[in-house]
Design a protein around this motif. Structure first.
Motif, PDB file in Angstrom:
ATOM      1  N   MET A   1      25.192  41.534  60.541  1.00  0.00           N
ATOM      2  CA  MET A   1      26.417  41.459  59.779  1.00  0.00           C
ATOM      3  C   MET A   1      26.286  42.329  58.529  1.00  0.00           C
ATOM      4  SD  MET A   1      28.308  39.395  61.591  1.00  0.00           S
ATOM      5  CE  MET A   1      29.679  39.034  60.546  1.00  0.00           C
ATOM      6  N   ALA A   2      27.364  42.438  57.825  1.00  0.00           N
ATOM      7  CA  ALA A   2      27.403  43.124  56.536  1.00  0.00           C
ATOM      8  C   ALA A   2      28.408  42.366  55.668  1.00  0.00           C
ATOM      9  CB  ALA A   2      27.832  44.574  56.696  1.00  0.00           C
ATOM     10  N   MET A   3      28.218  42.417  54.361  1.00  0.00           N
ATOM     11  CA  MET A   3      29.137  41.746  53.453  1.00  0.00           C
ATOM     12  C   MET A   3      30.057  42.793  52.836  1.00  0.00           C
ATOM     13  SD  MET A   3      28.442  39.404  50.078  1.00  0.00           S
ATOM     14  CE  MET A   3      27.843  37.973  50.954  1.00  0.00           C
ATOM     15  N   THR A   4      31.330  42.470  52.777  1.00  0.00           N
ATOM     16  CA  THR A   4      32.269  43.368  52.127  1.00  0.00           C
ATOM     17  C   THR A   4      32.822  42.676  50.887  1.00  0.00           C
ATOM     18  OG1 THR A   4      34.232  44.738  52.393  1.00  0.00           O
ATOM     19  CG2 THR A   4      34.217  42.679  53.599  1.00  0.00           C
ATOM     20  N   PHE A   5      32.837  43.405  49.796  1.00  0.00           N
ATOM     21  CA  PHE A   5      33.401  42.912  48.547  1.00  0.00           C
ATOM     22  C   PHE A   5      33.932  44.127  47.800  1.00  0.00           C
ATOM     23  CE2 PHE A   5      28.874  43.473  48.229  1.00  0.00           C
ATOM     24  CZ  PHE A   5      28.641  44.120  47.030  1.00  0.00           C
ATOM     25  N   ASP A   6      35.187  44.076  47.437  1.00  0.00           N
ATOM     26  CA  ASP A   6      35.840  45.236  46.843  1.00  0.00           C
ATOM     27  C   ASP A   6      35.907  45.068  45.331  1.00  0.00           C
ATOM     28  OD1 ASP A   6      37.117  47.614  46.544  1.00  0.00           O
ATOM     29  OD2 ASP A   6      39.004  46.972  47.447  1.00  0.00           O
ATOM     30  N   PHE A   7      34.763  45.183  44.677  1.00  0.00           N
ATOM     31  CA  PHE A   7      34.741  44.982  43.242  1.00  0.00           C
ATOM     32  C   PHE A   7      35.204  46.206  42.467  1.00  0.00           C
ATOM     33  CE2 PHE A   7      30.570  46.777  43.993  1.00  0.00           C
ATOM     34  CZ  PHE A   7      30.305  47.520  42.855  1.00  0.00           C
ATOM     35  N   LEU A   8      35.184  47.387  43.083  1.00  0.00           N
ATOM     36  CA  LEU A   8      35.568  48.608  42.365  1.00  0.00           C
ATOM     37  C   LEU A   8      37.030  48.594  41.928  1.00  0.00           C
ATOM     38  CD1 LEU A   8      33.644  51.210  44.522  1.00  0.00           C
ATOM     39  CD2 LEU A   8      32.980  50.269  42.304  1.00  0.00           C
ATOM     40  N   LYS A   9      37.891  47.960  42.704  1.00  0.00           N
ATOM     41  CA  LYS A   9      39.302  47.881  42.337  1.00  0.00           C
ATOM     42  C   LYS A   9      39.527  46.825  41.256  1.00  0.00           C
ATOM     43  CE  LYS A   9      41.203  49.440  46.708  1.00  0.00           C
ATOM     44  NZ  LYS A   9      41.933  49.066  47.914  1.00  0.00           N
ATOM     45  N   LYS A  10      38.665  45.843  41.195  1.00  0.00           N
ATOM     46  CA  LYS A  10      38.843  44.738  40.257  1.00  0.00           C
ATOM     47  C   LYS A  10      38.083  44.945  38.953  1.00  0.00           C
ATOM     48  CE  LYS A  10      39.960  41.523  43.822  1.00  0.00           C
ATOM     49  NZ  LYS A  10      41.316  41.154  43.708  1.00  0.00           N
ATOM     50  N   PHE A 127      33.761  37.171  33.518  1.00  0.00           N
ATOM     51  CA  PHE A 127      33.118  36.165  34.357  1.00  0.00           C
ATOM     52  C   PHE A 127      34.104  35.625  35.386  1.00  0.00           C
ATOM     53  CE2 PHE A 127      30.690  32.239  35.213  1.00  0.00           C
ATOM     54  CZ  PHE A 127      29.416  32.771  35.324  1.00  0.00           C
ATOM     55  N   LYS A 128      35.325  35.363  34.969  1.00  0.00           N
ATOM     56  CA  LYS A 128      36.364  34.875  35.886  1.00  0.00           C
ATOM     57  C   LYS A 128      36.723  35.955  36.916  1.00  0.00           C
ATOM     58  CE  LYS A 128      39.909  31.603  35.924  1.00  0.00           C
ATOM     59  NZ  LYS A 128      39.324  30.502  36.634  1.00  0.00           N
ATOM     60  N   LEU A 129      36.777  37.202  36.478  1.00  0.00           N
ATOM     61  CA  LEU A 129      37.028  38.324  37.388  1.00  0.00           C
ATOM     62  C   LEU A 129      35.973  38.349  38.493  1.00  0.00           C
ATOM     63  CD1 LEU A 129      38.569  41.270  37.665  1.00  0.00           C
ATOM     64  CD2 LEU A 129      36.384  42.021  36.764  1.00  0.00           C
ATOM     65  N   TRP A 130      34.695  38.234  38.113  1.00  0.00           N
ATOM     66  CA  TRP A 130      33.625  38.254  39.096  1.00  0.00           C
ATOM     67  C   TRP A 130      33.608  37.000  39.967  1.00  0.00           C
ATOM     68  CZ3 TRP A 130      30.460  41.645  41.306  1.00  0.00           C
ATOM     69  CH2 TRP A 130      30.490  42.940  40.786  1.00  0.00           C
ATOM     70  N   GLN A 131      34.061  35.885  39.428  1.00  0.00           N
ATOM     71  CA  GLN A 131      34.177  34.688  40.251  1.00  0.00           C
ATOM     72  C   GLN A 131      35.149  34.964  41.399  1.00  0.00           C
ATOM     73  OE1 GLN A 131      35.877  31.236  38.306  1.00  0.00           O
ATOM     74  NE2 GLN A 131      34.780  29.873  39.706  1.00  0.00           N
ATOM     75  N   GLY A 132      36.254  35.628  41.101  1.00  0.00           N
ATOM     76  CA  GLY A 132      37.209  36.011  42.140  1.00  0.00           C
ATOM     77  C   GLY A 132      36.613  36.981  43.139  1.00  0.00           C
ATOM     78  N   ILE A 133      35.844  37.950  42.653  1.00  0.00           N
ATOM     79  CA  ILE A 133      35.189  38.917  43.546  1.00  0.00           C
ATOM     80  C   ILE A 133      34.256  38.194  44.502  1.00  0.00           C
ATOM     81  CG2 ILE A 133      33.516  40.820  43.629  1.00  0.00           C
ATOM     82  CD1 ILE A 133      34.811  41.775  40.914  1.00  0.00           C
ATOM     83  N   LEU A 134      33.450  37.275  43.984  1.00  0.00           N
ATOM     84  CA  LEU A 134      32.525  36.526  44.834  1.00  0.00           C
ATOM     85  C   LEU A 134      33.271  35.666  45.846  1.00  0.00           C
ATOM     86  CD1 LEU A 134      30.433  37.514  42.732  1.00  0.00           C
ATOM     87  CD2 LEU A 134      29.401  35.259  42.858  1.00  0.00           C
ATOM     88  N   GLN A 135      34.342  35.015  45.399  1.00  0.00           N
ATOM     89  CA  GLN A 135      35.096  34.133  46.295  1.00  0.00           C
ATOM     90  C   GLN A 135      35.841  34.900  47.383  1.00  0.00           C
ATOM     91  OE1 GLN A 135      37.244  31.990  43.224  1.00  0.00           O
ATOM     92  NE2 GLN A 135      35.866  30.245  43.412  1.00  0.00           N
ATOM     93  N   GLU A 136      36.177  36.165  47.129  1.00  0.00           N
ATOM     94  CA  GLU A 136      36.904  36.970  48.120  1.00  0.00           C
ATOM     95  C   GLU A 136      35.988  37.732  49.071  1.00  0.00           C
ATOM     96  OE1 GLU A 136      39.544  39.450  45.866  1.00  0.00           O
ATOM     97  OE2 GLU A 136      40.675  37.736  45.104  1.00  0.00           O
ATOM     98  N   ALA A 137      34.690  37.782  48.791  1.00  0.00           N
ATOM     99  CA  ALA A 137      33.751  38.497  49.673  1.00  0.00           C
ATOM    100  C   ALA A 137      33.719  37.818  51.045  1.00  0.00           C
ATOM    101  CB  ALA A 137      32.361  38.501  49.051  1.00  0.00           C
TER     102      ALA A 137
END
Length: 179
Positions: A1-10, A127-137
């Motif tokens: 598998m691979a993990m996808t997380f689009d933090f560059l847009k956020k 911190f809240k921004l990154w919480q969203g990034i982690l939750q959307e991965a």
């Protein structure tokens, strides 16, 4: 598998891969904002895979026990998502670290995504921004699995620095060896 997380847009800051290593049991990639140094980081994102057959619950319980042994008195909280993944948020003053880490179970192991910041530098909005990034991965099929490589071509995983030990920067490299 691979993990996808689009933090560059956020998170529009430039993040650079500062460290990669792994072996047959785990892989770790650490990113810092451009201009930051991995050995003296202020903020860090980490993507980690532990190749294990244990449940996410067992893995997280062992991970939390090791965290508390390495940094007694750490304050931590946990929440389980509908998909069964677990998000652990903690502050470990001994390591000068506030962090959140999401653990996702896949057939080949536990995939983790984390955000770390020095407690004195913690910005609630980021911190809240990154919480969203982690939750959307989420996990996706590995895009290079099963592909034939041309002669001399290597995958990023083949290029990683294989090392039996981690250099240890605070608690970012807390490993659990469960097979």
């Amino acid at each position: 598998m691979a993990m996808t997380f689009d933090f560059l847009k956020k998170d529009p800051r430039n993040w650079t891969t500062a460290h990669q290593e792994g072996n047959e049991f785990w892989i770790l990639t650490e990113l810092v904002p451009q201009g930051d140094n991995i050995n003296h980081w202020k903020e860090m994102a980490a993507h980690q895979i532990a190749f294990t057959k244990v449940s996410v619950r067992t893995y997280v319980d062992v991970w939390k026990a090791r965290l508390l042994k390495a940094a007694p008195g750490s304050k931590l909280s946990e929440e389980t998502a509908k998909d069964g993944s677990i998000l652990v948020t903690y502050t470990a003053l001994q390591a000068d670290e506030t962090s959140m880490r999401r653990f996702i179970k896949a057939a080949d192991g536990i995939y983790m995504l984390a955000y770390h910041v020095r407690p004195k530098l913690k910005d609630e909005k980021i911190f809240k921004l990154w919480q969203g990034i982690l939750q959307e991965a989420y996990l996706v099929p590995n895009p290079v699995k099963g592909k034939k490589l041309r002669s001399g071509e290597r995958t990023q995983a083949n290029n990683r620095n294989i090392s039996p030990t981690s250099p240890g920067r605070g608690l970012t490299n807390l490993q659990t060896s469960l097979s």
